[in-house]
Design a protein around this motif. Structure first.
Motif, short mmCIF file in Angstrom:
data_model
loop_
_atom_site.label_atom_id
_atom_site.label_comp_id
_atom_site.label_asym_id
_atom_site.label_seq_id
_atom_site.Cartn_x
_atom_site.Cartn_y
_atom_site.Cartn_z
N UNK A 148 0.81 -1.22 0.00
CA UNK A 148 0.00 0.00 0.00
C UNK A 148 0.84 1.27 0.00
N UNK A 149 2.14 1.13 0.22
CA UNK A 149 3.02 2.29 0.26
C UNK A 149 3.95 2.28 -0.95
N UNK A 150 4.27 3.45 -1.48
CA UNK A 150 5.20 3.48 -2.61
C UNK A 150 6.61 3.04 -2.17
N UNK A 151 7.37 2.49 -3.10
CA UNK A 151 8.73 2.04 -2.78
C UNK A 151 9.59 3.19 -2.27
N UNK A 152 9.29 4.40 -2.67
CA UNK A 152 10.10 5.56 -2.26
C UNK A 152 9.78 6.03 -0.84
N UNK A 153 8.72 5.48 -0.21
CA UNK A 153 8.38 5.85 1.17
C UNK A 153 9.39 5.22 2.11
N UNK A 154 10.13 6.02 2.85
CA UNK A 154 11.19 5.50 3.71
C UNK A 154 10.84 5.59 5.20
N UNK A 155 10.19 6.65 5.61
CA UNK A 155 9.95 6.88 7.03
C UNK A 155 9.04 5.85 7.67
N UNK A 156 9.37 5.48 8.89
CA UNK A 156 8.56 4.58 9.72
C UNK A 156 8.33 3.21 9.08
N UNK A 195 16.68 2.01 5.76
CA UNK A 195 17.73 2.78 6.42
C UNK A 195 17.97 4.10 5.69
N UNK A 196 18.59 5.01 6.38
CA UNK A 196 18.94 6.31 5.79
C UNK A 196 19.80 6.12 4.56
N UNK A 197 20.71 5.15 4.60
CA UNK A 197 21.59 4.89 3.46
C UNK A 197 20.78 4.52 2.22
N UNK A 198 19.71 3.75 2.39
CA UNK A 198 18.85 3.39 1.26
C UNK A 198 18.17 4.63 0.69
N UNK A 199 17.70 5.51 1.55
CA UNK A 199 17.05 6.75 1.09
C UNK A 199 18.04 7.62 0.32
N UNK A 200 19.26 7.73 0.83
CA UNK A 200 20.28 8.54 0.15
C UNK A 200 20.68 7.91 -1.18
N UNK A 201 20.75 6.60 -1.23
CA UNK A 201 21.07 5.90 -2.48
C UNK A 201 19.98 6.15 -3.52
N UNK A 202 18.71 6.07 -3.11
CA UNK A 202 17.60 6.34 -4.01
C UNK A 202 17.67 7.77 -4.53
N UNK A 203 17.94 8.70 -3.65
CA UNK A 203 18.04 10.11 -4.05
C UNK A 203 19.17 10.31 -5.05
N UNK A 211 20.61 8.11 -6.99
CA UNK A 211 20.30 7.41 -8.24
C UNK A 211 19.31 8.21 -9.09
N UNK A 212 18.32 8.80 -8.45
CA UNK A 212 17.33 9.61 -9.16
C UNK A 212 17.99 10.82 -9.81
N UNK A 213 18.88 11.48 -9.08
CA UNK A 213 19.60 12.64 -9.62
C UNK A 213 20.48 12.23 -10.79
N UNK A 214 21.24 11.16 -10.63
CA UNK A 214 22.13 10.70 -11.71
C UNK A 214 21.35 10.28 -12.95
N UNK A 215 20.18 9.67 -12.75
CA UNK A 215 19.34 9.28 -13.88
C UNK A 215 18.85 10.51 -14.63
N UNK A 216 18.43 11.53 -13.91
CA UNK A 216 17.98 12.78 -14.55
C UNK A 216 19.11 13.43 -15.32
N UNK A 217 20.29 13.48 -14.74
CA UNK A 217 21.44 14.08 -15.42
C UNK A 217 21.87 13.26 -16.63
N UNK A 218 21.71 11.94 -16.56
CA UNK A 218 22.08 11.08 -17.69
C UNK A 218 21.14 11.31 -18.88
N UNK A 219 19.90 11.66 -18.58
CA UNK A 219 18.92 11.89 -19.65
C UNK A 219 19.28 13.14 -20.44
N UNK A 220 19.63 14.20 -19.71
CA UNK A 220 20.03 15.47 -20.34
C UNK A 220 21.01 16.16 -19.43
N UNK A 221 22.11 16.54 -19.97
CA UNK A 221 23.17 17.17 -19.18
C UNK A 221 22.76 18.55 -18.64
#
Length: 120
Positions: free
Chosen positions: A50-58, A63-71, A73-83
């Motif tokens: 019932x919760x999205x995969x990106x929901x980290x709290x509670x 872990x915080x490391x997973x949240x930071x890794x997701x963040x 990865x999302x930034x790198x994916x956006x930059x890879x699409x267009x510089x």
């Protein structure tokens, strides 16, 4: 329920109301019941996805490391699409949001998601 007021450490002026923290002392039995129900709701939400995969709290095993890794990865994916992409992030502190929730709407959503009536 009893509420006590405690001084916040390190405040220069205790004549200011913000230098104190109210703490609500609950009955031990209600704390146990609250924990059992909260755990059951969390387990049900996980079991039925019932919760999205990106929901980290509670959430267990989020872990915080997973949240930071997701963040990152999302930034790198956006930059890879267009510089020339600019990546922005909005962070909200909604810790006090539950106090302002529309309770009828919450009950409707819980029923729609299939939570047992005894939890609702």
């Amino acid at each position: 329920m009893t509420t006590v007021v405690l001084r916040k450490e390190g405040k220069a002026d205790y004549s200011i109301p913000g230098s104190y923290r109210p703490i609500a002392l609950e009955n031990t039995l209600s704390k146990i019941l609250e924990k059992v129900i909260a755990d059951h709701i969390a387990d049900t939400a996980e079991e039925h996805a019932l919760l999205p995969q990106s929901q980290m709290g509670a959430r267990k095993n989020r872990l915080t490391l997973l949240a930071l890794t997701l963040l990152a990865t999302t930034i790198k994916t956006a930059w890879a699409m267009r510089k020339d992409f600019i990546v922005l992030m909005l962070s909200l502190d909604i810790s006090g949001a539950y106090n302002n929730i529309l309770h009828k709407r919450l009950l409707y959503i819980l029923r729609a998601k299939g939570f047992p009536e005894w939890i609702i």
